[in-house]
Scaffold this active site. Structure first.
Site, mmCIF file in Angstrom:
data_model
loop_
_atom_site.group_PDB
_atom_site.id
_atom_site.type_symbol
_atom_site.label_atom_id
_atom_site.label_comp_id
_atom_site.label_asym_id
_atom_site.label_seq_id
_atom_site.Cartn_x
_atom_site.Cartn_y
_atom_site.Cartn_z
ATOM 1 C CB ALA A 75 15.792 -14.418 140.904
ATOM 2 C CB THR A 76 10.661 -13.353 143.690
ATOM 3 O OG1 THR A 76 10.719 -14.720 143.343
ATOM 4 C CG2 THR A 76 9.207 -12.529 144.263
ATOM 5 C CB CYS A 328 4.982 -20.718 140.025
ATOM 6 S SG CYS A 328 7.241 -21.135 140.337
HETATM 7 C C1 LIG Z 1 13.605 -19.501 140.295
HETATM 8 C C2 LIG Z 1 13.211 -18.370 139.577
HETATM 9 C C3 LIG Z 1 12.879 -16.550 139.635
HETATM 10 C C4 LIG Z 1 12.676 -16.781 141.782
HETATM 11 O O1 LIG Z 1 13.892 -16.677 142.211
HETATM 12 P P1 LIG Z 1 13.642 -17.096 143.658
HETATM 13 O O2 LIG Z 1 15.669 -16.666 144.584
HETATM 14 O O3 LIG Z 1 12.964 -18.173 143.914
HETATM 15 O O4 LIG Z 1 13.218 -15.702 144.276
HETATM 16 C C5 LIG Z 1 12.376 -16.172 138.980
HETATM 17 N N1 LIG Z 1 13.157 -16.059 137.957
HETATM 18 C C6 LIG Z 1 13.659 -17.221 137.427
HETATM 19 C C7 LIG Z 1 13.239 -17.278 135.719
HETATM 20 C C8 LIG Z 1 13.597 -18.185 137.530
HETATM 21 O O5 LIG Z 1 13.953 -19.677 137.550
#
Ligand SMILES: *Cc1c(COP(=O)(O)O)cnc(C)c1O
Length: 391
Positions: A75-76, A328
């Site tokens: 998601a990043t 984080c």
């Molecule tokens: C965990 C999270 C991310 C990051 O996701 P990754 O797959 O670990 O990069 C981004 N946004 C939200 C809301 C999250 O909970």
């Protein structure tokens, strides 16, 4: 009961056994080990079929078409691609974006990256309960706004934004809406059509899939294209080049398909655990709920505790895997900016615990956590000079 008790499902979840089995097959069996782009032979075509099946499984959970999904590393990366990709591609139309102070770091830092390069960002402050009023979004729109980025479920508080109302406003003003649904997907219903979402970020490891894989939904009719961040072999329509990680992607597909089947059961299960813990915590004076009372996801409970010092509280809970503020921000040991944006003092933001529940969490684990927290709070308060309003 296995110690420490894991209550950090909002940070990551264990891989489902069915997902693991599929991933192991993809990694170990030569007939599945082809490059999904090597379509000249059978192994490549088998790998491609695995990727395309996963694409359809992920699309189904959010009511998208498979060809509207781009696989990423998580998601990043999806947040970066959505925000920077839209901003760069639409630069000629305008250089203004709207987001909120309570967004995930991946959104915040992508916006800061743009701000340092001349884009204007409006940072909305939510109400004290964590909700961003749709009217506040509308009021923030300017003639040159190209994108609104707001998350569905907040990763620290579990608060659910009214995405459908915000989607309707953005569509009416012809502004694109990006939604970070890493926390919400599979835990709360999402429908990109009904909610009029143009771009949506997903992560596999928040939903019993592997770490290191995610996806970005891009609505074909309204967005068409974003500027890529990476350049290479043209995979994923050139939006995200690089050899597709078949095992990761197949694992994500399986995890999302299971999540779709289990969603109603999962919601009921996590809600019951959350309410059990909240009822128990309220027996103590000076425990404050962070986030809206009703409009929040079942898998997260975030509380601030008066009359204790945050760091001492966290270190006295060694038998629990919980987050203080967020995984984080706890690295940086600063008070959670999300809780600060809700108006909590630095001390209360620091003295916060995020409990998050999942498929395998039991009532016995919740009761154990409750007992440990009560014990720690009693002890810390007995030699703390800080006052507790309620008792
Ligand atoms: C965990 C999270 C991310 C990051 O996701 P990754 O797959 O670990 O990069 C981004 N946004 C939200 C809301 C999250 O909970």
């Amino acid at each position: 009961m296995q110690l420490p008790v894991y209550l950090d499902y909002a940070a990551s979840t264990p891989v489902d056994p069915a997902v693991l089995a599929l991933m192991t097959d993809c990694l170990a069996r030569p007939e599945l080990a082809g490059n999904p782009a090597a379509l000249g032979h059978a192994a490549g075509r088998v790998a491609q079929a695995l990727v395309e099946k996963a694409r359809a499984q992920v699309a189904a959970l959010i009511n998208a078409r498979p060809d509207e999904l781009v696989f990423t590393s998580g998601a990043t990366e999806s947040d970066n691609l959505a925000i920077i990709g839209v901003a760069q591609f639409r630069e000629a139309r305008g250089r203004h974006l709207v987001t909120a102070l309570t967004e995930h770091k991946a959104v915040i830092e992508s916006c800061r990256h743009l701000a340092a390069r001349g884009w204007r960002i409006t940072w909305l402050r939510p109400d004290a309960d964590g909700l961003v009023a749709p009217a506040a979004v509308e009021a923030a729109l300017e003639p040159d706004t190209v994108l609104v980025s707001l998350m569905q479920v907040n990763n620290e508080t579990g608060v659910i934004q009214d995405i459908a109302a915000i989607g309707a406003i953005c569509r009416r003003h012809a502004v694109l809406l990006h939604v970070d649904a890493a926390q919400g997907a599979g835990r709360e219903p999402i429908d990109v059509r009904a909610q009029q979402i143009d771009l949506l970020s997903l992560s596999a490891h928040k939903l019993y899939g592997p770490k290191g894989v995610g996806a970005l939904f891009i609505d074909q009719a309204h967005v068409r294209r974003v500027a890529p961040l990476l350049f290479g072999g043209g995979q994923e329509r050139g939006l995200r080049p690089g050899t597709l990680a078949t095992h990761q992607i197949a694992g994500m597909g399986e995890a999302f398909s299971l999540a779709a089947q289990r969603l109603p059961v999962e919601v009921a299960h996590t809600r019951a655990l959350r309410d059990r813990l909240w009822t128990g915590l309220q027996q103590m004076p000076g425990v404050l709920l962070n986030g809206h009372v009703q409009q929040r996801s079942g898998h997260i409970l975030n509380v601030s505790i008066e009359g204790v010092e945050g760091e001492s509280l966290f270190y006295s809970l060694g038998e629990l895997c919980v987050a203080s503020g967020s995984a984080c921000t706890s690295l940086a040991n600063e008070a959670s900016p999300v809780l600060r944006a809700l108006g909590r003092s630095a001390a209360l933001a620091q003295a916060s615990i995020r409990f998050s529940f999942g498929r395998t969490t039991t009532a016995a684990e919740v009761d154990f956590a409750l007992e440990r927290v009560a014990q720690a709070v009693r002890k810390l308060r007995s030699f703390s000079p800080l006052r507790v309003a309620g008792g």
